[in-house]
Design a protein around this motif. Structure first.
Motif, short mmCIF file in Angstrom:
data_model
loop_
_atom_site.label_atom_id
_atom_site.label_comp_id
_atom_site.label_asym_id
_atom_site.label_seq_id
_atom_site.Cartn_x
_atom_site.Cartn_y
_atom_site.Cartn_z
N GLU A 1 11.52 -43.38 43.96
CA GLU A 1 10.69 -43.20 45.14
C GLU A 1 9.45 -44.10 45.07
O GLU A 1 8.80 -44.20 44.03
N ASN A 2 9.16 -44.75 46.20
CA ASN A 2 8.00 -45.63 46.37
C ASN A 2 8.15 -47.00 45.70
O ASN A 2 7.20 -47.78 45.69
N GLU B 1 9.11 -42.61 54.36
CA GLU B 1 8.29 -41.85 53.42
C GLU B 1 8.18 -40.37 53.79
O GLU B 1 8.10 -40.00 54.95
N TYR B 2 8.13 -39.56 52.76
CA TYR B 2 8.04 -38.10 52.87
C TYR B 2 6.65 -37.71 53.36
O TYR B 2 5.63 -38.16 52.86
N TYR C 1 16.91 -37.61 44.42
CA TYR C 1 15.64 -37.45 45.11
C TYR C 1 15.42 -35.96 45.33
O TYR C 1 16.27 -35.28 45.89
N LYS D 1 12.00 -32.93 45.80
CA LYS D 1 10.57 -32.69 45.88
C LYS D 1 10.25 -31.38 45.18
O LYS D 1 10.77 -30.32 45.56
N ASN E 1 16.15 -37.29 52.58
CA ASN E 1 16.14 -38.29 51.50
C ASN E 1 15.06 -39.30 51.83
O ASN E 1 15.33 -40.45 52.09
N ASN E 2 13.81 -38.83 51.88
CA ASN E 2 12.74 -39.66 52.42
C ASN E 2 12.21 -40.69 51.44
O ASN E 2 11.01 -40.80 51.21
N LYS E 3 13.11 -41.43 50.85
CA LYS E 3 12.76 -42.67 50.15
C LYS E 3 12.97 -43.80 51.14
O LYS E 3 13.89 -43.78 51.96
#
Length: 538
Positions: A278-279, A297-298, A406, A408, A417-419
């Protein structure tokens, strides 16, 4: 057909007005429309942002987005009935017709991707129409920039439509009168139009990726897509040339093994794994391989939502589901649903599919060892759980890629899947070049392009005689599995039917007519003013 275009354009206005934080005040949202939006560079920036938002919803499941695909497994439809996966859990019925090859002209994704594609095209055409009218620009280059953005996305939408349906109506204007006389434009003509759009885009999109907002298009994204479209059109010399232009660009390079980067660069791992943390997808993280990255993005304004991308749920096992000794953990990918499961031939059965030193086969990138983690079972915690026939059949634990791990910690049951998603990255550009070289009979060029990717991975370099289309398709699994839409790759290379029959017993009854989806039935029913033939076999 007109109904689709008009309703999609209206939906685009809704998407633009609700999905772009900072562009509009609340009191303006109810009055937003083309005539009071397309009056300045500011308004065109707003509209262009809407195109990004529409494109970003390509795998939206349901709810939350105007362009929802309406069921749980749209992404999976592009992977199932290929040579890489079979359907796992059966609770959701939206994927089953695509594995059993029983879809019809009314099946959900058959209809929704037609609507998604023409919705994006309609929005792009609307921007282009008003760009020709507007005279109020902040900068001399603004008009061409927004036209280039719209034309890129129009080509991007037709990419889906041509792969999925073959000959489709080419629409490049906003229709002012209701029409029922659309006809199917030959694929070759549509591809020519796409090439023209992408040529304009490459000439007018920004060059320096470090001087655009994260996630925005550059000339290099247009060149990469143009290379693929040239392959679709059988223009292999041109495809190779465009791939080379990206490869030799000063802005990108393959991330080498001594270039650990991003959030976990000082932790155990490798550079291939780094790209999927992530990121770590954007250049700001140090990733010099990404050419175009969709922003998801989350909990970020302008990012993705819980329903925009369920790729993680698709790939990751149900280790948490009644398997004693396991509990949900973000480090294990969160709450996977195992909607698709890797076929064993490439990830488990063949000991030589990956070289011993290939980092893409490392434990960081393919999880083959599962360790109990539930503190309610202290005698098991930390011990390895055996992968068995039962754990495979129940989709609980089995070898799986970790690209989509992924989770949280603040919400372990979170669906999304907020990548950010790397849509185009340089390793694929090399493999597009290799594909062009193989089609041209240039085995030396193909070998060199493939070896550039293999060298980064630590894999043994291949010889010219090994540079075949089948080897390239295997290499794309090793490098791009889960990222590429495998259905498109196999269709473009003409290997789909052959490889499904060889590797996938679940869909081995496939025949030629399955290589295209049917035209949605309601389109044929509405188009009463001209013949609109169905694809063969439906």
């Amino acid at each position: 057909m007109k109904h689709i275009i008009i309703s999609a354009a209206l939906s685009a206005v809704t998407l633009i007005s609700t999905g772009c934080s900072g562009f509009l005040d609340e009191e303006m949202k109810s009055t937003l429309g083309p005539d009071n939006t397309y009056t300045s560079s500011y308004g065109f920036e707003l509209a262009a942002t809407g195109l990004y938002g529409w494109a970003r919803s390509e795998f939206n499941t349901w709810g939350e987005a105007t362009t929802s695909q309406g069921q749980a497994c749209p992404y999976e439809m592009f992977q199932i009935a290929t040579d890489i996966v079979h359907q796992g859990q059966q609770m959701d019925g939206s994927l089953k017709p695509f594995e059993s090859l029983s879809y019809t002209p009314s099946t959900t994704f058959v209809v929704s991707y037609w609507n998604w594609g023409y919705g994006l095209i309609s929005s792009a055409n609307e921007l282009l129409k008003y760009a020709d009218i507007n005279t109020n620009w902040d900068n001399d280059t603004d008009k061409a920039l927004y036209q280039a953005t719209a034309r890129f996305f129009r080509a991007y939408a037709y990419r889906y439509l041509v792969y999925l349906y073959g000959d489709v109506p080419y629409v490049e204007t906003i229709e002012t009168n209701y029409r029922t006389d659309f006809t199917r434009t030959p694929k070759a003509e549509v591809l020519e139009k796409m090439i023209n759009d992408l040529k304009f885009a490459e000439e007018n999109l920004p060059e320096n990726p470090d001087k655009v907002e994260t996630g925005k298009l550059t000339t290099w994204a247009a060149k990469h897509l143009l290379s693929e479209v040239y392959l679709m059109a059988g223009l292999y010399t041109e495809a190779k040339t465009k791939a080379d232009e990206v490869i030799t660009s000063p802005y990108f390079h393959l991330m080498q093994q001594n270039e650990r980067f991003g959030a976990e660069k000082d932790k155990p791992g490798d550079v291939f794994h780094d790209m999927f943390i992530e990121n770590n997808q954007n250049r700001t993280s140090g990733n010099m391989e990404s050419i175009w990255v969709m922003q998801y993005e989350y909990q970020t304004d302008g990012g993705g939502g819980a329903y925009d991308d369920w790729t993680r749920r698709a790939w990751n096992p149900r280790y948490w589901d009644k398997l004693e000794g396991f509990t949900l953990a973000d480090s294990l990918g969160g709450r996977g649903l195992a909607q698709i499961v890797p076929l064993t031939w490439w990830i488990e059965d063949q000991t030589d599919f990956y070289d011993a030193n290939d980092i893409r086969n490392s434990e960081y990138n393919i999880k083959r060892h599962w360790y109990y983690n539930d503190p309610q079972y202290p005698d098991k915690v930390g011990k390895e759980a055996p992968i068995t026939k039962e754990t495979r059949e129940k989709n609980q634990i089995y070898p799986v890629i970790t690209k989509f791990f992924y989770g949280k910690a603040d919400n372990l049951t979170y669906e999304g899947n907020n990548k950010d998603r790397m849509k185009f990255r340089l390793a694929e550009t090399y493999l597009l070049k290799a594909e062009a070289c193989i089609q041209l009979g240039d085995t030396k060029g193909a070998k060199e392009a493939i070896n550039a990717v293999r060298k980064r991975a630590g894999a043994t370099e291949i010889s010219e005689s090994q540079a075949t289309m089948d080897f390239l398709l295997d290499e794309r699994i090793r490098e791009l599995v889960g990222e590429e839409l495998r259905r498109f790759t196999l269709a473009r290379t003409g290997k789909w039917l052959e490889r499904v029959k060889k590797y996938n017993s679940y869909s081995a009854h496939m025949d030629e007519h399955h290589l295209l989806l049917p035209i949605p039935q309601y389109i044929i029913d509405l188009n009463t003013g001209a013949e609109f033939p169905q694809n063969p076999g439906y």
